[in-house]
Design a protein around this motif. Sequence first.
Motif, PDB file in Angstrom:
ATOM      1  N   LYS A 175       0.870  -1.169   0.000  1.00 57.21           N
ATOM      2  CA  LYS A 175       0.000   0.000   0.000  1.00 57.21           C
ATOM      3  C   LYS A 175       0.908   1.220   0.000  1.00 57.21           C
ATOM      4  N   GLN A 176       0.841   1.977  -1.092  1.00 54.31           N
ATOM      5  CA  GLN A 176       1.660   3.172  -1.217  1.00 54.31           C
ATOM      6  C   GLN A 176       1.156   4.028  -2.374  1.00 54.31           C
ATOM      7  N   HIS A 177       1.705   5.218  -2.463  1.00 52.21           N
ATOM      8  CA  HIS A 177       1.413   6.088  -3.601  1.00 52.21           C
ATOM      9  C   HIS A 177       2.091   5.469  -4.818  1.00 52.21           C
ATOM     10  N   VAL A 178       1.396   5.480  -5.944  1.00 50.57           N
ATOM     11  CA  VAL A 178       1.958   4.873  -7.150  1.00 50.57           C
ATOM     12  C   VAL A 178       2.424   5.954  -8.122  1.00 50.57           C
ATOM     13  N   ILE A 179       3.451   5.612  -8.861  1.00 56.60           N
ATOM     14  CA  ILE A 179       4.029   6.513  -9.858  1.00 56.60           C
ATOM     15  C   ILE A 179       3.768   5.896 -11.228  1.00 56.60           C
ATOM     16  N   LEU A 180       3.102   6.662 -12.087  1.00 53.01           N
ATOM     17  CA  LEU A 180       2.749   6.176 -13.417  1.00 53.01           C
ATOM     18  C   LEU A 180       3.231   7.137 -14.487  1.00 53.01           C
ATOM     19  N   ALA A 181       3.721   6.592 -15.589  1.00 50.33           N
ATOM     20  CA  ALA A 181       4.009   7.414 -16.759  1.00 50.33           C
ATOM     21  C   ALA A 181       2.676   7.668 -17.446  1.00 50.33           C
ATOM     22  N   CYS A 182       2.421   8.916 -17.775  1.00 52.42           N
ATOM     23  CA  CYS A 182       1.138   9.310 -18.351  1.00 52.42           C
ATOM     24  C   CYS A 182       1.354   9.980 -19.699  1.00 52.42           C
ATOM     25  N   ASP A 183       0.696   9.437 -20.709  1.00 54.30           N
ATOM     26  CA  ASP A 183       0.812   9.977 -22.053  1.00 54.30           C
ATOM     27  C   ASP A 183      -0.565  10.164 -22.667  1.00 54.30           C
ATOM     28  N   LYS A 184      -0.588  10.893 -23.763  1.00 58.93           N
ATOM     29  CA  LYS A 184      -1.847  11.226 -24.431  1.00 58.93           C
ATOM     30  C   LYS A 184      -2.212  10.148 -25.448  1.00 58.93           C
ATOM     31  N   PHE A 185      -3.435   9.611 -25.300  1.00 54.70           N
ATOM     32  CA  PHE A 185      -3.997   8.636 -26.223  1.00 54.70           C
ATOM     33  C   PHE A 185      -5.374   9.150 -26.636  1.00 54.70           C
ATOM     34  N   LYS A 186      -5.530   9.493 -27.907  1.00 53.17           N
ATOM     35  CA  LYS A 186      -6.816   9.987 -28.421  1.00 53.17           C
ATOM     36  C   LYS A 186      -7.400  11.076 -27.521  1.00 53.17           C
ATOM     37  N   ASN A 187      -6.604  12.050 -27.215  1.00 56.63           N
ATOM     38  CA  ASN A 187      -7.019  13.226 -26.425  1.00 56.63           C
ATOM     39  C   ASN A 187      -7.298  12.947 -24.953  1.00 56.63           C
ATOM     40  N   LYS A 188      -6.865  11.784 -24.456  1.00 57.73           N
ATOM     41  CA  LYS A 188      -7.008  11.493 -23.030  1.00 57.73           C
ATOM     42  C   LYS A 188      -5.637  11.206 -22.459  1.00 57.73           C
ATOM     43  N   CYS A 189      -5.392  11.710 -21.265  1.00 62.47           N
ATOM     44  CA  CYS A 189      -4.132  11.439 -20.588  1.00 62.47           C
ATOM     45  C   CYS A 189      -4.299  10.151 -19.787  1.00 62.47           C
ATOM     46  N   LEU A 190      -3.564   9.111 -20.171  1.00 70.55           N
ATOM     47  CA  LEU A 190      -3.739   7.782 -19.584  1.00 70.55           C
ATOM     48  C   LEU A 190      -2.392   7.157 -19.232  1.00 70.55           C
ATOM     49  N   PRO A 191      -2.400   6.244 -18.255  1.00 71.65           N
ATOM     50  CA  PRO A 191      -1.138   5.591 -17.877  1.00 71.65           C
ATOM     51  C   PRO A 191      -0.672   4.584 -18.921  1.00 71.65           C
ATOM     52  N   ASP A 192       0.657   4.524 -19.087  1.00 70.76           N
ATOM     53  CA  ASP A 192       1.213   3.493 -19.963  1.00 70.76           C
ATOM     54  C   ASP A 192       2.454   2.826 -19.380  1.00 70.76           C
ATOM     55  N   HIS A 193       2.771   3.148 -18.133  1.00 69.96           N
ATOM     56  CA  HIS A 193       3.913   2.499 -17.478  1.00 69.96           C
ATOM     57  C   HIS A 193       3.778   2.643 -15.964  1.00 69.96           C
ATOM     58  N   PHE A 194       4.079   1.571 -15.251  1.00 69.39           N
ATOM     59  CA  PHE A 194       4.094   1.566 -13.790  1.00 69.39           C
ATOM     60  C   PHE A 194       5.547   1.709 -13.350  1.00 69.39           C
ATOM     61  N   GLN A 195       5.853   2.756 -12.616  1.00 62.75           N
ATOM     62  CA  GLN A 195       7.210   3.003 -12.123  1.00 62.75           C
ATOM     63  C   GLN A 195       7.264   2.591 -10.657  1.00 62.75           C
ATOM     64  N   VAL A 196       8.162   1.706 -10.300  1.00 63.80           N
ATOM     65  CA  VAL A 196       8.266   1.244  -8.919  1.00 63.80           C
ATOM     66  C   VAL A 196       8.628   2.415  -8.003  1.00 63.80           C
ATOM     67  N   ASN A 197       7.928   2.519  -6.882  1.00 54.92           N
ATOM     68  CA  ASN A 197       8.155   3.587  -5.899  1.00 54.92           C
ATOM     69  C   ASN A 197       8.943   3.006  -4.724  1.00 54.92           C
ATOM     70  N   THR A 198      10.194   2.650  -4.971  1.00 55.26           N
ATOM     71  CA  THR A 198      11.013   1.965  -3.962  1.00 55.26           C
ATOM     72  C   THR A 198      11.286   2.821  -2.728  1.00 55.26           C
ATOM     73  N   LYS A 199      11.283   4.137  -2.886  1.00 56.21           N
ATOM     74  CA  LYS A 199      11.586   5.026  -1.758  1.00 56.21           C
ATOM     75  C   LYS A 199      10.320   5.509  -1.044  1.00 56.21           C
ATOM     76  N   ASN A 200       9.165   4.935  -1.420  1.00 50.39           N
ATOM     77  CA  ASN A 200       7.881   5.288  -0.809  1.00 50.39           C
ATOM     78  C   ASN A 200       7.647   6.808  -0.816  1.00 50.39           C
ATOM     79  N   ILE A 201       7.857   7.395  -1.969  1.00 45.53           N
ATOM     80  CA  ILE A 201       7.700   8.846  -2.154  1.00 45.53           C
ATOM     81  C   ILE A 201       6.233   9.217  -2.063  1.00 45.53           C
TER      82      ILE A 201
END
Length: 177
Positions: free
Chosen positions: A131-157
């Motif tokens: 259980k932690q805050h998640v970090i996601l790469a967000c890019d534009k797909f058909k005019n919507k900003c959506l996640p396309d990558h899960f970045q590990v949050n090893t430092k619990n930022i």
Amino acid sequence: MVLKMLSFVIILNLVLHTCVSEMDTLHPSQPCTEAENKNGHNTFLKRHVRNDTPTDLKKENWKVFINKIGTWNRPVQSFFAFGEKNNVTAVCSSGGKMYKGNLCISKKSFSFITVNIDCKNKIVKSVKRQKQHVILACDKFKNKCLPDHFQVNTKNIKPNNNKPDCSKLKLKSIYEE
């Protein structure tokens, strides 16, 4: 004359470096820029938000599942409950704060399951609920900003509330079709 030429070369290198780094499509300078991989969001969902993932922490159930989806080549895999799909997607808009580059960090903590794999021997080494805050790469797909990558949050930022919401980063003149 040599000093002027040297200064010119240094300035030219700085300008070129800045231009090239801004053109880096794999690591855009902010979220919600045009996606390089047009299927990236679907791949993200297939890897992290599925309706067929086990809900328990039993290694044997996860081994069967990893066999089914054929991802023994990924040593660390994280999965959200399917019911969290809309909340996960919202990290790239009002549910997330700008982190760095094209990464957004969730305003709230998420519960998810992380599976550690021995890729060579096809063994599930561990399964744990996090259980932690998640970090996601967000890019534009058909005019919507959506996640396309899960970045590990090893430092619990945690998110920085002084940073803008990811949704506030859209520049209509540039990003709307």
